[in-house]
Each structure stands twice: as structure tokens, then as C-alpha cells.
Motif scaffolding. Structure first.
Motif, PDB file in Angstrom:
ATOM      1  N   UNK A 146       1.773   0.012   2.393  1.00 24.19           N
ATOM      2  CA  UNK A 146       1.925   0.807   1.175  1.00 24.19           C
ATOM      3  C   UNK A 146       0.521   1.117   0.613  1.00 24.19           C
ATOM      4  N   UNK A 147       0.312   2.321   0.067  1.00 21.55           N
ATOM      5  CA  UNK A 147      -1.024   2.693  -0.422  1.00 21.55           C
ATOM      6  C   UNK A 147      -1.384   2.116  -1.793  1.00 21.55           C
ATOM      7  N   UNK A 148      -0.460   1.362  -2.401  1.00 25.04           N
ATOM      8  CA  UNK A 148      -0.656   0.913  -3.798  1.00 25.04           C
ATOM      9  C   UNK A 148      -2.005   0.237  -4.052  1.00 25.04           C
ATOM     10  N   UNK A 166     -12.658   4.648   2.903  1.00 28.50           N
ATOM     11  CA  UNK A 166     -11.941   3.396   3.160  1.00 28.50           C
ATOM     12  C   UNK A 166     -12.259   2.921   4.573  1.00 28.50           C
ATOM     13  N   UNK A 167     -12.651   1.653   4.690  1.00 28.04           N
ATOM     14  CA  UNK A 167     -12.992   1.075   5.995  1.00 28.04           C
ATOM     15  C   UNK A 167     -11.866   0.143   6.426  1.00 28.04           C
ATOM     16  N   UNK A 173      -3.244  -1.030   7.672  1.00 28.38           N
ATOM     17  CA  UNK A 173      -4.288  -0.624   6.737  1.00 28.38           C
ATOM     18  C   UNK A 173      -4.611   0.855   6.828  1.00 28.38           C
ATOM     19  N   UNK A 174      -4.602   1.375   8.049  1.00 31.16           N
ATOM     20  CA  UNK A 174      -4.892   2.797   8.262  1.00 31.16           C
ATOM     21  C   UNK A 174      -3.809   3.656   7.601  1.00 31.16           C
ATOM     22  N   UNK A 178      -4.592   6.327   4.591  1.00 31.51           N
ATOM     23  CA  UNK A 178      -4.221   7.747   4.698  1.00 31.51           C
ATOM     24  C   UNK A 178      -3.287   8.155   3.569  1.00 31.51           C
ATOM     25  N   UNK A 179      -2.311   7.299   3.277  1.00 31.13           N
ATOM     26  CA  UNK A 179      -1.341   7.620   2.220  1.00 31.13           C
ATOM     27  C   UNK A 179      -2.001   7.652   0.842  1.00 31.13           C
TER      28      UNK A 179
END
Length: 205
Positions: A146-148, A166-167, A173-174, A178-179
Motif C-alpha cells: 500500500x502507498x500509505x 524513492x529507493x 516496495x516498488x 509507484x502507487x
């Protein structure tokens, strides 16, 4: 649009801790004869919070859910034992973060680990002094994918997604990165997380 902040995942990006989480979880699961294979860990569980891993084990292998809290507690203890003996400063990461900080970038760490693990690892790795914001799975309702977590970091630092790099290193995580709408630098391991790679990625943006 210029990059103003760099948001790092922790495990596999700044700290070579994947093995530690695997060992600690397996040690805790082994108390109940429920070990997971390295293959399963890498293909299915990598990057997920422990609670999520245990829920999956309950579904797939009928791990009793009343054991979750105890296993989770033991896993955290075993992780801490490993962190205290094996987590040490790495020159490439200190150099990368201190250089980026000196250039005026804001730096955040966003990890699916619990807060105590994040702060302890960052202290042991001597990186805390360069970090403006640390976000753990305790600061959000939903962990990655989730991108939260990344959205919260961007909001707290006061930047738009397109101003953030973002690393990340793993699929969950990817997806989260992206989201969240940030720019992405995917590293294969902690050695890829170095000043040269990060600054050249920023230049391409």
C-alpha cells in the motif's frame, strides 16, 4: 520539477537485514515446528510485515492465529539480538546520506518494520543523524505494497510526489512507490545504494 527529498526503504536498501528477518522469524516459527524455506521467504514473504506473514501462514498452513502475538513477540526479540551483534556502520551509506544531506535534500526512511527496529537499526548503522523522518509500520494503517507510508512521508515533509525519489529493492516496495507517484530508483542490494547511483538517477530526472 526538481527532486527535493529522497525516501529510502530500509531492509535490503540501507541495511542488509533480509537474512536477519528470515532467521529471526524461522527461529520463532520453529518453536512450533513451522519453519519456512528460504525460497518461500524470497518469493512470497519478502518485504511484508511479520503480522502479514503470519496471517498468510494461518491461511496456507493452518498456523493457529492465537499464536500470532507470541510468535511476533519472539521474532522481534530474535531480530533485536541479531541487530545488536551484526548491524554496523557502512561507509557507502554514511557517505551517500551525508553528501545528499549536505546538498540540501530531505531524507526519510519508510519501512515495514516496527518503529523500535527502524530506530535501532538506524542508530547502529550511524545513519540517524542524516535522517529527517522515519516512518514504520506502526505509523500507518496499511504497510507496503500500500502507498500509505510514502504518501505520509511526502505529506509530512511537505513535498509533491514528483519532487521525491524513492529507493526500493523488492516488489512490494516498488508497488508502493509507484502507487504513491514518486520517482523510483530500484537497487538490487545494499551495495547499489550509493551516492553515485542516487545522484545519477537524480540527474536523469
Amino acid at each position: 520539477m526538481t527532486i527535493k527529498a529522497i525516501l529510502f526503504d530500509m531492509d535490503g536498501v540501507l541495511i542488509d537485514a533480509k537474512e536477519w528477518h528470515y532467521e529471526a522469524l524461522n527461529k520463532a516459527l520453529d518453536l512450533f515446528g513451522m519453519k519456512i524455506s528460504r525460497f518461500d521467504h524470497l518469493t512470497t514473504f519478502d518485504g511484508l510485515p511479520t503480522k502479514k506473514k503470519l496471517e498468510m501462514l494461518s491461511k496456507e498452513r493452518h498456523l493457529p492465529s492465537e499464536l500470532h502475538d507470541f510468535i511476533n513477540e519472539m521474532k522481534q526479540q530474535y531480530t533485536m539480538e541479531i541487530v545488536h551483534t551484526q548491524c554496523k556502520p557502512q561507509f557507502i551509506h554514511e557517505y551517500a546520506l551525508s553528501s545528499l544531506k549536505a546538498e540540501g535534500y530531505k531524507i526519510a526512511v519508510c519501512s515495514n518494520s516496527i518503529r523500535n527496529t527502524v530506530t535501532t537499526m538506524m542508530d547502529k548503522a550511524a545513519l540517524s543523524g542524516y535522517i529527517d523522518l522515519m516512518i514504520s509500520n506502526e505509523d500507518v494503517t496499511h504497510g507496503k505494497p500500500d502507498p500509505e507510508m510514502y504518501q505520509l512521508a511526502m505529506k509530512t515533509l511537505g513535498f509533491k510526489p514528483e519532487e521525491c525519489l524513492i529507493v526500493e529493492d523488492n516488489e512490494n516496495g516498488i508497488k508502493a512507490a509507484k502507487a504513491a507517484g514518486g520517482h523510483l530508483l530500484v537497487v538490487r542490494d545494499v551495495h547499489d545504494t550509493n551516492y553515485t547511483n542516487i545522484s545519477s538517477r537524480i540527474k536523469t530526472l
